[in-house]
Design a protein around this motif. Structure first.
Motif: not given
Length: 455
Positions: A159-168
């Motif tokens: 799942g998407f972790p909530g923010t783009r920053a966390s994703f990267w």
């Protein structure tokens, strides 16, 4: 020097954080190969339907466990990021079982990593991962930041972790100087995840979010001022130049009134009580301390759980997983910060049932937009775990047991919306909100609906 790989407008944020002029260095000269980013939506299950016959997809957790097992069998060093501590344990167990069916010797090279383990356990797992003794690890965001682990072959995200920053940040754990890496986002059964899978450019091609920082937030500033005063008395010059001026003075006066600090002509002082305030400032959890999980028969400490999460995860009768072993909680003592458990592997799982309430204490600001009034103010959020259910692996409820646990309250500030039903009925034939409405102007700039967590 401040460092981050995923912060937007770094000089602006760093300057606001430190109060100093900052120069940003943004050119990346490090050697690295490319990453392949894949988006995967789990398949529909033909044999299961949801409410009113709605289609049901295979869970993201099950898909991540399968992918982790497949990558381990290919000898690809992999991190699988999941959303909860329990999910980390279950994902690792599922991957171990699938690996053992094909290559039993590799099953021991799959493990879980999460908060709540003892420090020596976490350091040992980190060393095993870096050395290659572990090939696959299912982890929470405990391995997203603050741990020097990189150069892996693959990252799988449940799942998407909530923010783009966390994703990267999570994706950045994979990749070496010369070898390409794989990053897979497995969509949960969630509208935002579904949108991202079908519109990947809104994630991969978009900039990361700006950091939100309010240095004079009284809930954060008060304990920091107490710690600063304990190290060296605070002067009016310190408060004006370093801590935000007038808002900090208000917080300091409140601390003096509460007896935490003392006011003298030359500034604010920490009373010499022999007890440093830093030990009582929790910068990570709920502020309620940690609850130790102890095996009753041996006195062995298994790990810890944040005090705010303890009622829902280690209540009496709960199933507690620790590094692949199963325990059942005998007793939870929140006053002493101890949960006693015994080893048991039941054929059922537990889930806590809770109730919550939000009380509005004061409306600080409000704005009307047609039939909707948007308010901002002081609130108290109260939650209480009242019971737990036992479920079989297929989801069947065996029973429900009441619990007598104290409510937990959090004083905070909130944004809420109230709708005037009479005005809403009068406008039901109109097309959308008024052009003057700020929400409509904002929607014109950004057509992507925000997630609830972002609000």
């Amino acid at each position: 020097m401040l460092a981050s790989a995923t912060v937007a407008r770094p000089e602006e944020f760093a300057s606001r954080l430190t109060g100093r002029d900052v120069v940003a260095v943004t050119e990346d000269g490090s050697p690295h190969a490319g990453r392949t980013v894949a988006f995967w939506e789990p398949p529909l299950l033909a044999e299961i339907t949801g409410e009113n016959g709605a289609p049901v997809r295979r869970s993201a957790g099950a898909e991540v466990s399968r992918m982790l097992a497949d990558l381990v069998l290919e000898d690809a060093r992999t991190l699988a990021f999941v959303r909860s501590r329990r999910a980390a344990e279950l994902t690792a167990l599922g991957a171990q079982r699938q690996v053992a069916e094909i290559a039993p010797e590799l099953a021991a090279r799959v493990a879980a990593y999460r908060g709540g383990y003892l420090p020596e356990e976490r350091r040992a797992l980190e060393a095993d991962l870096m050395s290659g003794r572990l090939i696959g690890v299912a982890t929470t965001n405990a391995l997203e930041l603050g741990v020097d682990i990189s150069g892996l072959d693959a990252v799988v995200q449940a799942g998407f972790p909530g923010t783009r920053a966390s994703f990267w940040q999570q994706a950045g754990r994979a990749g070496r100087a010369a070898d390409e890496a794989l990053v897979v986002l497995v969509a949960r059964d969630d509208p935002l995840d579904t949108y991202l899978v079908h519109h990947p450019s809104s994630l991969v091609g978009a900039p990361v979010e700006s950091c939100v920082l309010n240095p004079v937030n009284p809930y954060v500033l008060a304990p920091q001022l107490a710690c600063a005063a304990a190290e060296m008395p605070l002067t009016t010059v310190d408060v004006e130049e370093m801590f935000g001026g007038a808002p900090a003075v208000e917080v300091l006066d409140a601390l003096v009134e509460e007896g935490v600090l003392r006011r003298r002509p030359h500034g604010w002082f920490w009373p010499d009580t022999g007890d440093a305030p830093a030990a009582h400032v929790d910068i990570r959890g709920s502020g309620l301390g940690q609850v130790a999980v102890v095996e009753a028969a041996t006195g062995r400490m298994l790990g810890t759980v944040d005090g705010g999460s303890a009622p829902g995860t280690i209540h009496s009768g709960a199933v507690y997983l620790h590094r692949g072993d199963s325990f059942v909680v005998d007793e939870l003592d929140l006053d002493d910060g101890v949960a006693l458990v015994h080893a048991e592997a039941p054929d059922w799982r537990t889930e806590a049932q809770s109730v919550s309430d939000v009380a509005v204490l004061e409306v600080l600001e409000h704005r009307r937009c047609g039939p909707v009034q948007v308010c901002f103010g002081a609130t108290t959020v109260t939650s209480q775990v009242v019971a737990y259910r036992r479920r079989t692996p297929d989801g069947t409820v065996l029973d429900q047991t009441p619990l007598d646990l104290p409510p937990q309250s959090l004083d905070t500030r909130s944004v809420w919306y109230t709708i005037d039903p009479r005005r809403a009925r009068r406008r039901r034939h109109r097309r959308g909100p008024s052009p003057r409405c700020p929400a409509r102007r904002r929607a014109r700039r950004d057509r992507t609906a925000p997630a609830v967590r972002d609000l």
